[in-house]
Design an enzyme around this catalytic site. Structure first.
Site, PDB file in Angstrom:
ATOM      1  N   GLN A 178      -6.275  -4.026   0.592  1.00  0.00           N
ATOM      2  CA  GLN A 178      -5.915  -5.395   0.222  1.00  0.00           C
ATOM      3  C   GLN A 178      -6.552  -6.430   1.151  1.00  0.00           C
ATOM      4  OE1 GLN A 178      -1.755  -6.070  -1.147  1.00  0.00           O
ATOM      5  NE2 GLN A 178      -1.434  -3.943  -0.534  1.00  0.00           N
ATOM      6  N   LYS A 188       6.130  -2.188   2.897  1.00  0.00           N
ATOM      7  CA  LYS A 188       5.669  -2.514   4.254  1.00  0.00           C
ATOM      8  C   LYS A 188       6.379  -3.764   4.786  1.00  0.00           C
ATOM      9  CE  LYS A 188       1.347  -2.852   2.952  1.00  0.00           C
ATOM     10  NZ  LYS A 188       1.517  -2.443   1.553  1.00  0.00           N
ATOM     11  N   THR A 189       6.393  -4.803   3.975  1.00  0.00           N
ATOM     12  CA  THR A 189       7.033  -6.037   4.422  1.00  0.00           C
ATOM     13  C   THR A 189       8.532  -5.814   4.607  1.00  0.00           C
ATOM     14  OG1 THR A 189       5.342  -7.307   3.278  1.00  0.00           O
ATOM     15  CG2 THR A 189       7.349  -8.484   3.869  1.00  0.00           C
ATOM     16  N   ARG A 247       0.594  -6.894  -8.170  1.00  0.00           N
ATOM     17  CA  ARG A 247       1.697  -7.859  -8.073  1.00  0.00           C
ATOM     18  C   ARG A 247       2.700  -7.653  -9.198  1.00  0.00           C
ATOM     19  NH1 ARG A 247       1.600  -8.067  -3.493  1.00  0.00           N
ATOM     20  NH2 ARG A 247      -0.030  -6.507  -3.739  1.00  0.00           N
ATOM     21  N   ASP A 277       2.453  -8.759   9.859  1.00  0.00           N
ATOM     22  CA  ASP A 277       2.308  -8.354   8.447  1.00  0.00           C
ATOM     23  C   ASP A 277       0.864  -8.622   8.015  1.00  0.00           C
ATOM     24  OD1 ASP A 277       2.962  -7.428   5.950  1.00  0.00           O
ATOM     25  OD2 ASP A 277       4.286  -9.101   5.401  1.00  0.00           O
ATOM     26  N   GLU A 278       0.395  -7.953   6.980  1.00  0.00           N
ATOM     27  CA  GLU A 278      -0.961  -8.169   6.423  1.00  0.00           C
ATOM     28  C   GLU A 278      -2.026  -8.052   7.520  1.00  0.00           C
ATOM     29  OE1 GLU A 278      -1.214  -8.542   3.186  1.00  0.00           O
ATOM     30  OE2 GLU A 278       0.625  -9.507   2.480  1.00  0.00           O
TER      31      GLU A 278
HETATM   32  P1  ATP Z   1       2.294  -5.492  -0.504  1.00  0.00           P
HETATM   33  O1  ATP Z   1       1.283  -4.461  -0.104  1.00  0.00           O
HETATM   34  O2  ATP Z   1       2.034  -6.016  -1.854  1.00  0.00           O
HETATM   35  O3  ATP Z   1       2.497  -6.525   0.544  1.00  0.00           O
HETATM   36  P2  ATP Z   1       4.632  -4.146   0.485  1.00  0.00           P
HETATM   37  O4  ATP Z   1       4.190  -2.786   0.868  1.00  0.00           O
HETATM   38  O5  ATP Z   1       4.806  -5.140   1.556  1.00  0.00           O
HETATM   39  O6  ATP Z   1       3.683  -4.693  -0.658  1.00  0.00           O
HETATM   40  P3  ATP Z   1       7.304  -4.860  -0.248  1.00  0.00           P
HETATM   41  O7  ATP Z   1       7.005  -6.185  -0.780  1.00  0.00           O
HETATM   42  O8  ATP Z   1       7.936  -4.729   1.080  1.00  0.00           O
HETATM   43  O9  ATP Z   1       5.977  -3.964  -0.314  1.00  0.00           O
HETATM   44  O10 ATP Z   1       8.192  -4.040  -1.264  1.00  0.00           O
HETATM   45  C1  ATP Z   1       7.899  -4.018  -2.647  1.00  0.00           C
HETATM   46  C2  ATP Z   1       9.188  -4.021  -3.464  1.00  0.00           C
HETATM   47  O11 ATP Z   1       9.845  -2.769  -3.334  1.00  0.00           O
HETATM   48  C3  ATP Z   1      10.155  -5.068  -2.997  1.00  0.00           C
HETATM   49  O12 ATP Z   1      10.824  -5.603  -4.119  1.00  0.00           O
HETATM   50  C4  ATP Z   1      11.104  -4.284  -2.105  1.00  0.00           C
HETATM   51  O13 ATP Z   1      12.363  -4.883  -2.031  1.00  0.00           O
HETATM   52  C5  ATP Z   1      11.168  -2.954  -2.831  1.00  0.00           C
HETATM   53  N1  ATP Z   1      11.487  -1.813  -1.951  1.00  0.00           N
HETATM   54  C6  ATP Z   1      10.795  -1.414  -0.862  1.00  0.00           C
HETATM   55  N2  ATP Z   1      11.359  -0.327  -0.301  1.00  0.00           N
HETATM   56  C7  ATP Z   1      12.440  -0.014  -1.055  1.00  0.00           C
HETATM   57  C8  ATP Z   1      13.452   1.024  -0.995  1.00  0.00           C
HETATM   58  N3  ATP Z   1      13.429   1.964  -0.049  1.00  0.00           N
HETATM   59  N4  ATP Z   1      14.387   1.004  -1.949  1.00  0.00           N
HETATM   60  C9  ATP Z   1      14.405   0.066  -2.914  1.00  0.00           C
HETATM   61  N5  ATP Z   1      13.495  -0.915  -3.030  1.00  0.00           N
HETATM   62  C10 ATP Z   1      12.523  -0.964  -2.113  1.00  0.00           C
HETATM   63 MG    MG Z   2       3.891  -6.999   1.911  1.00  0.00          MG
END
Ligand code: ATP
Ligand code: MG
Length: 735
Positions: A257, A34-35, A620, A220-221
């Site tokens: 979350q 997402k981020t 995490r 975000d969040e």
């Molecule tokens: P959270 O809910 O904990 O905030 P999130 O959904 O924001 O998590 P991110 O932190 O954006 O998730 O991504 C998690 C990990 O996966 C990061 O290391 C990111 O670089 C990697 N990632 C996300 N999408 C891809 C992709 N398409 N290919 C490779 N790596 C990815």
């Molecule tokens: Mg995130």
């Protein structure tokens, strides 16, 4: 190049990045990118859709996250990214308010009050309005006012809606508090949001200015926004009525979350996004890129126990990975040893660095046992979003009491606690004593013994100073009479009223402070026990050797910076860990009563919030996840036996490697502590009673003041002289 930006994304992620026009919600479980989508979307807007960096407003949860996002975007599209607004809600609002302050009759240089400032202000307000601080502490009032502000209820509304006496008092205090803030041209944290909303709602031209400016709003969040923040976003996006089409809104989040309900965060904001924005579209992400399958399945099994949440299909291509380790330790020290041993193994044999490792805990005070083992074993670490244990204000205050008792010459410590807790000794009085000490070439403490000679002191201050000096005198007698550091600490914290002030407060911060004082009391008792074990001569620990050892541990110069050793281990609370990721995660204190927190037991909603916190913590971890619990964990020097956290049993057994043994609680009980029991009745003495003191021998009671816990007796011990003793702590027997 568009292709490059989109190359590292899966199909739904790409859709979210290129989506244009209508409001967009990205919902997905942890680690699904997402981020990353938000970051790529910003880069894509600039690189492919010709959006100027100044037209973008991105909101993150912490300043650290904001900086990281800015850096990543700059990495993708170059330095022009630096001129966009990526910030927290609060920082964005400060910038807007500084520009528009005049409209709200604020000086552009308005002051931002932190919690302490606000509490001080409410103290004055209460005094003015005659509000009884015993029924309504300034901190309680601030908490209530903050809740109202989170709901965008102004004081006029609060006053007109108040029904109960309590609501009326809060509303009155709120009104007077706002009046004084305005006079001081000051705002508190909540006002930053509330004032900005008011500004946008009251001045269409200001609103239009920002509608024109911010064509893209990204958050975000989003699951942790409160009502005020939700309205702020709505006002910033606009409705199009002023001729500017609404800004493009993109929010990302995960209802599982949401962990800030205690600060007014409302899950409805994300759940009802499509209702709030009728043209909204939703993108769901299902692939997790962060964790192994075992970690993901475990976390999902826990969160599934929450009711009324839509099922999620989250999968990972990472493979099953190692099993989750669940470790049962005898107590918190064994738990800390377990962590250090495993870190050493991961580094020596599995190619990890210190920086790959994070330790999470539910409450701040839990970090202390881990920090001590880290310091002893030379593991470099940092505490994020909190302060190292011995640098915390309440710990420094408590230690200042002990130092002032142990060493009357220690002016710095004496003066630190002179008016902590507040006892009506102001700067003027302090200066008068200091001036006298300077003229007479004596220490500050010595001057306190000659208050009657300081003629410039008003009676009120003189009385307060006499009381304070007597308190120190009592504590020193306790020390002289051979009481251990734990008894002196307990006496200092109680007799000074320090603990009482914290306990009476409704501020969650102060609850944490009480826990930390309890933790310091653990430190003193452990020290006493260890001292007895190490000294066959039968000597017991004294205050001064305790303080000596603390100054060694507390000396932060000893901590290696770790730069050349692969970084440092990160310690933080679960709340701070949101949004982050680490190859190795240790989640400590997995005990019912610690995590889930005891406070949540009575409420299904709060228990679900704790479970979301567990989900955040577990997700995490990228490669290795260790969950540990202690069979006995000490608070206030007494071991508590908590059953294992219910969350542990929610993890499928086949994914778990259980380590450590369940010892019988009987084997652990009994601590042989010499400290007084808190609820033992206090001996009643009368003038003329004969007593026997452990150290001073036989004596006769000359006078008694106060009752029960407060009772103090002046006793004539012939050879040892006259002593004033706090009976609650004094080792005396009536003959
Ligand atoms: P959270 O809910 O904990 O905030 P999130 O959904 O924001 O998590 P991110 O932190 O954006 O998730 O991504 C998690 C990990 O996966 C990061 O290391 C990111 O670089 C990697 N990632 C996300 N999408 C891809 C992709 N398409 N290919 C490779 N790596 C990815
Ligand atoms: Mg995130």
């Amino acid at each position: 190049m568009p292709s490059q930006l989109l190359d590292d994304l899966n199909e739904p992620q790409r859709q979210a990045v290129v989506h244009s026009g209508t409001p967009l919600l990205v919902v997905a479980g942890a680690g699904s990118g997402k981020t990353r989508v938000l970051t790529c979307r910003i880069a894509y807007l600039m690189a492919e859709r010709n959006v100027a960096p100044t037209e973008i407003l991105a909101i993150t949860f912490t300043n650290k996250a904001a900086n990281e996002m800015k850096e990543r975007v700059a990495h993708m599209v170059g330095p022009k990214a630096r001129s966009m607004w990526v910030s927290t809600f609060h920082s964005a609002c400060v910038r807007i308010l500084r520009n528009e302050a005049k409209r709200l009759n604020l000086k552009p240089s308005f002051t931002i009050y932190d919690t302490q400032d606000s509490v001080r202000m409410l103290f004055l307000v209460s005094k003015d309005l005659g509000i009884d601080p015993k029924s309504y502490s300034p901190k309680y009032l601030l908490g209530q006012i903050s809740n109202l502000k989170n709901e965008l209820i102004d004081y006029e509304d609060a006053i007109s809606k108040a029904v109960t006496a309590q609501e009326q008092t809060v509303a009155q205090a709120y009104g007077e508090y706002q009046r004084r803030l305005m006079l001081a041209s000051a705002v508190d944290f909540d006002d930053l949001i509330g004032h900005t909303v008011a500004l946008l709602q009251a001045f269409p031209d200001v609103a239009e200015h920002y509608h024109r400016r911010f064509r893209h709003v990204l958050v975000d969040e989003y699951q942790d926004t409160n009502h005020a923040q939700y309205i702020l976003i709505r006002e910033l996006v606009g409705t199009g009525k002023d001729g500017m089409p609404p800004a493009e809104l993109c929010v990302v989040g995960d209802a599982d979350q949401s962990i800030y309900a205690f600060r007014g965060a409302n899950i409805r904001n994300i759940v009802e996004f499509e209702r709030d924005y009728s043209t909204a579209q939703t993108v769901v992400l299902e692939q997790n890129y962060r964790s192994t399958q075992n970690i993901l399945t475990s976390a999902n099994s826990v969160i599934e126990k929450n009711s009324g949440r839509p099922a999620k299909r989250l999968w990972t291509a990472e493979g099953s990975g190692e099993k989750i380790v669940i470790y049962t330790a005898n107590d918190e020290h064994h738990e800390a040893d377990f962590i250090v041993t495993n870190i050493a193994d991961l580094i020596d044999n599995h190619g990890y660095d210190y920086k790959d490792v994070a330790i999470f805990y539910r409450t701040n005070n839990q970090s202390r046992s881990v920090e001590e083992v880290f310091i002893r074993r030379g593991v470099p670490y940092k505490v994020v979003g909190g302060t190292r244990f011995y640098e915390r204000k309440e710990i420094k205050d408590a230690l200042a009491y002990l130092r002032a008792v142990s060493n009357p010459e220690d002016d710095v410590s004496v003066r630190r606690i002179l008016n902590t807790p507040r006892r009506g000794i102001g700067d003027k009085a302090e200066e008068a004593v200091e001036g006298f000490a300077r003229r007479e070439k004596i220490t500050f403490s010595a001057a306190l013994n000659r208050l009657s000679e300081i003629h410039t002191l008003p009676t009120r201050s003189a009385t307060a100073l006499t009381e304070f000096n007597r308190l120190l005198g009592n504590l020193r007698t306790l020390d002289e009479s051979g009481a251990g550091p734990s008894a002196i600490l307990a006496a200092a914290m109680e007799a000074s009223g320090y603990l009482k002030e914290l306990t009476a407060s409704k501020d969650p911060q102060d609850e944490v402070r009480v826990e930390n004082i309890a933790e310091l009391e653990n430190v003193t008792r452990e020290y006493e026990e260890q001292f007895v074990e190490d000294n066959e001569s039968g000597d017991v620990a004294t205050l001064s050797n305790f303080l000596e050892r603390v100054s060694l541990v507390a000396d932060s110069d000893q901590i290696p910076t770790g730069a050349e050793h692969g970084g440092v281990v990160t310690l933080m609370t679960l709340h701070t860990a949101k949004g982050l990721e680490f190859p190795v995660v240790f989640l400590t204190g997995m005990e019912d009563g610690v995590f889930p927190h005891q406070r949540a037991f009575g409420s299904a909603t709060e228990l679900e919030e704790e479970r979301r916190l567990a989900y955040v913590g577990m997700t995490r971890a990228m490669k290795r996840l260790f969950l540990s619990r202690a069979v006995a964990r000490s608070t206030w020097g007494q071991p508590n036996y908590n059953p294992e956290s219910r969350f542990l049993s929610e993890i499928p057994a086949e994914l778990v490697d259980r380590q450590g043994e369940e010892p019988s609680p009987l084997g652990l009980a009994g601590s042989g502590s010499r400290a007084p029991k808190r609820d033992e009745p206090v001996m009643a003495l009368e003038v003329g009673d004969r007593v026997l003191h452990d150290k001073f021998g036989m004596g006769t009671v000359l006078s008694v003041i106060g009752q029960n816990e407060k009772a103090e007796a002046t006793i004539d011990f012939k050879s040892a002289g006259e002593k004033r003793l706090l009976l609650r702590y004094a080792p005396v027997e009536k003959l």
